[in-house]
Write an enzyme that holds these catalytic residues in place. Structure first.
Site, mmCIF file in Angstrom:
data_model
loop_
_atom_site.group_PDB
_atom_site.id
_atom_site.type_symbol
_atom_site.label_atom_id
_atom_site.label_comp_id
_atom_site.label_asym_id
_atom_site.label_seq_id
_atom_site.Cartn_x
_atom_site.Cartn_y
_atom_site.Cartn_z
ATOM 1 N N PHE A 111 -8.698 -4.044 -3.749
ATOM 2 C CA PHE A 111 -9.124 -2.988 -2.822
ATOM 3 C C PHE A 111 -8.079 -1.887 -2.834
ATOM 4 O O PHE A 111 -6.928 -2.102 -2.460
ATOM 5 C CB PHE A 111 -9.330 -3.488 -1.385
ATOM 6 C CG PHE A 111 -9.823 -2.374 -0.496
ATOM 7 C CD1 PHE A 111 -11.171 -2.061 -0.425
ATOM 8 C CD2 PHE A 111 -8.926 -1.578 0.220
ATOM 9 C CE1 PHE A 111 -11.622 -0.998 0.348
ATOM 10 C CE2 PHE A 111 -9.371 -0.513 0.996
ATOM 11 C CZ PHE A 111 -10.724 -0.221 1.059
ATOM 12 N N ASP A 165 0.364 -1.271 -5.134
ATOM 13 C CA ASP A 165 -0.277 -0.709 -3.944
ATOM 14 C C ASP A 165 0.197 -1.501 -2.738
ATOM 15 O O ASP A 165 -0.271 -2.615 -2.491
ATOM 16 C CB ASP A 165 -1.802 -0.777 -4.103
ATOM 17 C CG ASP A 165 -2.536 -0.222 -2.877
ATOM 18 O OD1 ASP A 165 -1.891 -0.031 -1.829
ATOM 19 O OD2 ASP A 165 -3.759 -0.008 -2.977
ATOM 20 N N LYS A 187 -0.911 3.856 5.660
ATOM 21 C CA LYS A 187 -1.160 3.113 6.891
ATOM 22 C C LYS A 187 0.003 3.188 7.882
ATOM 23 O O LYS A 187 0.146 4.181 8.584
ATOM 24 C CB LYS A 187 -1.562 1.682 6.549
ATOM 25 C CG LYS A 187 -2.935 1.673 5.844
ATOM 26 C CD LYS A 187 -3.640 0.359 5.872
ATOM 27 C CE LYS A 187 -5.088 0.528 5.445
ATOM 28 N NZ LYS A 187 -5.460 -0.201 4.259
HETATM 29 C C1 LIG Z 1 -6.359 0.526 3.281
HETATM 30 C C2 LIG Z 1 -5.955 0.407 1.868
HETATM 31 C C3 LIG Z 1 -6.125 1.477 0.972
HETATM 32 C C4 LIG Z 1 -6.841 2.764 1.340
HETATM 33 O O1 LIG Z 1 -6.235 3.435 2.379
HETATM 34 P P1 LIG Z 1 -7.081 4.574 3.161
HETATM 35 O O2 LIG Z 1 -6.070 5.200 4.062
HETATM 36 O O3 LIG Z 1 -8.166 3.857 3.903
HETATM 37 O O4 LIG Z 1 -7.621 5.493 2.140
HETATM 38 C C5 LIG Z 1 -5.653 1.325 -0.322
HETATM 39 N N1 LIG Z 1 -5.074 0.184 -0.712
HETATM 40 C C6 LIG Z 1 -4.909 -0.877 0.100
HETATM 41 C C7 LIG Z 1 -4.220 -2.104 -0.399
HETATM 42 C C8 LIG Z 1 -5.357 -0.802 1.417
HETATM 43 O O5 LIG Z 1 -5.219 -1.863 2.229
#
Ligand SMILES: *Cc1c(COP(=O)(O)O)cnc(C)c1O
Length: 410
Positions: free
Chosen positions: A149, A234, A263
Site C-alpha cells: 500500500f 516507504d 502522516k
Molecule cells: C497512508 C500511506 C500512504 C499514503 O499516504 P496519504 O497521505 O494517504 O497519501 C503511503 N504509504 C503508506 C505505507 C501508507 O501507510
C-alpha cells in the site's frame, strides 16, 4: 434535499445522514461522529469518550491536539502561511536542517500527502536511472511488493495487487514489476539491467501488519547495493516512532537510499510529507522538474518542526517500544482459538482472527460500543495502533475490553 440542509444537527444519526446524502461513498467508516480529541482520547458528538487505537493510520502518533504543536500552528498561522516556492521562507531551511539531522539524511524534498512523497521518489528514481545509471530512455523498471500500500494516485494503484484499489481505473503506467513480499530470492530474480529502484514498506501496514522474515530487508539492501539499484523504503506508516524506532529500518540496521515519511510528520495537524535522500540521488532534480504549491510552505514546516521536537523531547519513541512490548504480550496472552495470530512491533500491532470468528468488522464495532476505536483490514485483521503517548494504565483499562471482544463477546 432542502429538508436535509435545514435540519438542525444533533445526534450521531443526523450527521451520518448528511454525510451519506452529500458525500462520495469511497469510505465505510464506523458509525461514530467525532467532535474533539486530546491525547489518546476522542469524544463523539454525544459526549462519549473513546480510546483511539488507530491514530488516523499513524498520523497522530503524538496524540490528538498536542498543545506544543498547536502552539506552533497558531503562532505561525498568524505570521505567514504560504509563500510558494517562488520565494524562500524562514521555516523551510530549519525544517530541512532538523529533519536531515534527525534521520542522517543528506537532502530532503517536502511534499504534502504520502502519495505525493511516493510519486516524488518514483520520479527521482527513474531520473537517476537514466542520468546516472545509464538505463535506456523509457526502459526503467521499479520493483514493488505484492500486497503493497503506497497511496491512491493512478501510478500507485497501477502497481497495487488489491483488486478493489485497481479495478476500473486503468490503463496504468508501465515500468513496475511485482514480487512476493518477504522473498529475497524472488526479488533478486526480478532485478534486471533496467531496474532503477526497489520500493518496499519495512512492515506492510494496510496488508495487516506483515513483518517480513528476519534478514529480508538486509538482503534487499545488499541486492540493491550490488546491482546499483535505489532502495526506497516507504516509512509513511512505520516511521516517526510507530515501531519503537524513529525509522523502522533501524530494526534491521540498514539505511534506505530514499526514505518516505508523512502522516505523523505533522502530528495530525496538516498534510506534510517528505522524501529523505541518503545519497546524492536527489541531485538529479533540477529547477522546474518537480514541485508542489503547498510543499514546504512555512505553516507546514513550523508544524512539522514542532511535531518532530515533541516526538523526541517527550520520548514518544521509547514509550512506543515499551508500551508496544507490553500491549503485544498482553494480547498474545489472550487464550482463544478465535485468534489466528497476534503480531506487531512497537505500537504497530495486529490481531488476525480465524476465518470463522465473525470478522474483524464485528470486533471493531463491539469495541466501539465499549469505548475503543479500532479499524478492521482485510476482513479478519484488527489493527491496534494507539498514539505513542499511551500509558500502561490506559492500556490496562482497555485490555479487559479487548479480551472480552476477541473471545467473542459484544
Ligand atoms: C497512508 C500511506 C500512504 C499514503 O499516504 P496519504 O497521505 O494517504 O497519501 C503511503 N504509504 C503508506 C505505507 C501508507 O501507510
Amino acid at each position: 434535499m432542502d429538508k436535509l440542509i435545514n435540519a438542525p444537527l444533533r445526534t450521531t444519526q443526523d450527521y451520518i445522514a448528511i454525510e451519506d446524502a452529500f458525500g462520495a461513498s469511497n469510505y465505510k467508516p464506523l458509525d461514530v461522529v467525532l467532535a474533539r480529541g486530546e491525547g489518546v482520547y476522542v469524544w463523539d458528538v454525544e459526549g462519549r469518550r473513546y480510546l483511539d487505537c488507530l491514530s488516523s493510520y499513524s498520523a497522530v502518533n503524538q496524540g490528538h491536539c498536542h498543545p506544543k504543536i498547536l502552539a506552533a500552528l497558531t503562532e505561525q498561522a498568524q505570521r505567514l502561511t504560504i509563500t510558494s516556492r517562488a520565494f524562500r521562507n524562514d521555516q523551510l531551511g530549519l525544517f530541512y536542517q532538523e529533519l536531515c539531522a534527525l534521520t542522517h539524511s543528506h537532502e530532503m524534498l517536502p511534499m504534502n500527502s504520502g502519495a505525493e512523497a511516493v510519486e516524488t521518489a518514483l520520479k527521482v528514481a527513474r531520473k537517476w536511472g537514466y542520468e546516472v545509471k545509464g538505463v535506456a530512455e523509457d526502459r526503467a523498471e521499479i520493483i514493488v511488493a505484492a500486497e503493497n500500500f503506497h497511496g491512491r494516485t493512478l501510478a500507485i494503484v497501477g502497481f497495487s495487487t488489491d483488486p478493489v484499489s485497481r479495478h476500473g481505473f486503468g490503463p496504468f503506467a508501465p515500468g513496475f514489476r511485482i514480487v512476493p513480499y518477504g522473498d529475497a530470492a524472488r526479488l533478486e530474480a526480478a532485478i534486471t539491467e533496467n531496474t532503477v529502484a526497489v520500493l518496499l514498506e519495512p512492515i506492510q501496514g494496510e496488508a495487516g501488519v506483515i513483518i517480513p522474515p528476519p534478514g529480508y530487508l538486509q538482503r534487499a539492501r545488499d541486492l540493491c547495493t550490488q546491482h546499483r539499484v535505489i532502495l526506497i523504503l516507504d516509512e509513511i506508516q512505520t516511521g516517526l516512532g510507530r515501531t519503537g524506532k524513529l525509522l523502522a529500518e533501524e530494526h534491521d540496521g540498514i539505511e534506505a537510499d530514499l526514505s518516505l515519511v508523512g502522516k505523523a510528520l505533522s502530528g495530525g495537524f496538516y498534510p506534510v510529507s517528505a522524501v529523505l535522500s541518503n545519497r546524492e540521488v536527489m541531485d538529479v532534480l533540477k529547477p522546474g522538474e518537480h514541485g508542489s504549491t503547498f510543499g514546504g510552505n512555512p505553516l507546514a514546516c513550523a508544524v512539522a518542526r514542532a511535531a518532530l521536537r515533541v516526538l523526541i523531547e517527550e520520548d514518544m519513541i521509547g514509550n512506543a517500544a515499551r508500551q508496544g512490548d507490553y500491549l503485544l504480550a498482553a494480547l498474545k496472552d489472550i487464550r482463544t482459538d478465535r485468534i489466528k495470530e497476534v503480531r506487531g512491533r512497537g505500537l504497530m500491532i495486529a490481531v488476525e482472527l480465524q476465518p470463522d470468528a465473525g470478522g474483524a468488522r464485528r470486533a471493531a464495532e463491539a469495541l466501539m460500543r465499549r469505548g475503543i476505536l479500532c479499524k478492521e483490514t482485510h476482513g479478519n485483521i484488527l489493527r491496534i495502533m494507539p498514539p505513542l503517548v499511551i500509558t500502561q494504565d490506559q492500556i490496562d483499562e482497555a485490555l479487559p475490553h479487548f479480551r472480552a471482544v476477541l473471545m467473542g463477546g459484544d
